[in-house]
Design a protein around this motif. Structure first.
Motif, mmCIF file in Angstrom:
data_model
loop_
_atom_site.group_PDB
_atom_site.id
_atom_site.type_symbol
_atom_site.label_atom_id
_atom_site.label_comp_id
_atom_site.label_asym_id
_atom_site.label_seq_id
_atom_site.Cartn_x
_atom_site.Cartn_y
_atom_site.Cartn_z
ATOM 1 N N THR A 98 0.828 -1.211 0.000
ATOM 2 C CA THR A 98 0.000 0.000 0.000
ATOM 3 C C THR A 98 0.861 1.259 0.000
ATOM 4 N N ILE A 99 1.961 1.251 0.705
ATOM 5 C CA ILE A 99 2.858 2.413 0.714
ATOM 6 C C ILE A 99 3.498 2.593 -0.658
ATOM 7 N N MET A 100 3.920 1.500 -1.274
ATOM 8 C CA MET A 100 4.531 1.592 -2.599
ATOM 9 C C MET A 100 3.512 2.097 -3.633
ATOM 10 N N LEU A 101 2.268 1.635 -3.554
ATOM 11 C CA LEU A 101 1.230 2.117 -4.470
ATOM 12 C C LEU A 101 0.957 3.603 -4.238
ATOM 13 N N HIS A 102 0.882 4.006 -2.974
ATOM 14 C CA HIS A 102 0.679 5.418 -2.634
ATOM 15 C C HIS A 102 1.818 6.273 -3.192
ATOM 16 N N HIS A 103 3.045 5.817 -3.005
ATOM 17 C CA HIS A 103 4.198 6.569 -3.481
ATOM 18 C C HIS A 103 4.227 6.625 -5.015
ATOM 19 N N ALA A 104 3.884 5.547 -5.666
ATOM 20 C CA ALA A 104 3.856 5.533 -7.133
ATOM 21 C C ALA A 104 2.798 6.502 -7.658
ATOM 22 N N ALA A 105 1.629 6.508 -7.036
ATOM 23 C CA ALA A 105 0.565 7.428 -7.447
ATOM 24 C C ALA A 105 0.992 8.877 -7.217
ATOM 25 N N THR A 106 1.581 9.146 -6.067
ATOM 26 C CA THR A 106 2.046 10.501 -5.756
ATOM 27 C C THR A 106 3.131 10.933 -6.733
ATOM 28 N N LEU A 107 4.024 10.026 -7.041
ATOM 29 C CA LEU A 107 5.093 10.309 -8.000
ATOM 30 C C LEU A 107 4.495 10.695 -9.359
ATOM 31 N N LEU A 108 3.529 9.941 -9.824
ATOM 32 C CA LEU A 108 2.882 10.253 -11.103
ATOM 33 C C LEU A 108 2.152 11.594 -11.042
ATOM 34 N N LEU A 109 1.497 11.864 -9.915
ATOM 35 C CA LEU A 109 0.765 13.123 -9.770
ATOM 36 C C LEU A 109 1.700 14.331 -9.761
ATOM 37 N N VAL A 110 2.836 14.218 -9.109
ATOM 38 C CA VAL A 110 3.748 15.368 -9.030
ATOM 39 C C VAL A 110 4.460 15.608 -10.357
#
Length: 107
Positions: free
Chosen positions: A77-89
């Motif tokens: 879940t942390i890796m998915l959150h970080h991947a989504a945040t990375l794409l958003l930024v």
């Protein structure tokens, strides 16, 4: 005995991660408030790239030290959150006219 060692290693890795996070997240919070108080293209870019670098470093830490999380579900879940945040930024980095979006998202 081996389970106790694994738990101890995991707790130690989590403590290192938490200490690092305190410093980095504090910097991100300061940059966020700075962007609200004195918005400028430079400040917005600094926040966007700081979030990007934080996400990349934290992903790398989790890949290198996955036992810093208590279980696989938390790690995923942390890796998915970080991947989504990375794409958003990447959006405000790619479109500087939207650079202020990050400060709002950081709240």
């Amino acid at each position: 005995m081996a389970d106790d060692d694994a738990v101890a290693r995991g707790k130690e890795a989590a403590a290192v991660h938490d200490q690092w996070n305190v410093g980095v997240v504090t910097l991100l919070v300061v940059l966020t408030f700075y962007c609200f108080l004195l918005p400028s293209p430079f400040a917005e870019a600094a926040l966007n790239y700081s979030v990007l670098i934080y996400m990349l470093c934290d992903i790398a830490y989790h890949v290198a030290v996955p036992h810093c999380q208590p279980n696989l579900l938390r790690l995923v879940t942390i890796m998915l959150h970080h991947a989504a945040t990375l794409l958003l930024v990447l959006h405000p980095i790619s479109y500087p006219g939207h650079a202020s979006w990050t400060r709002h998202a950081m709240l």
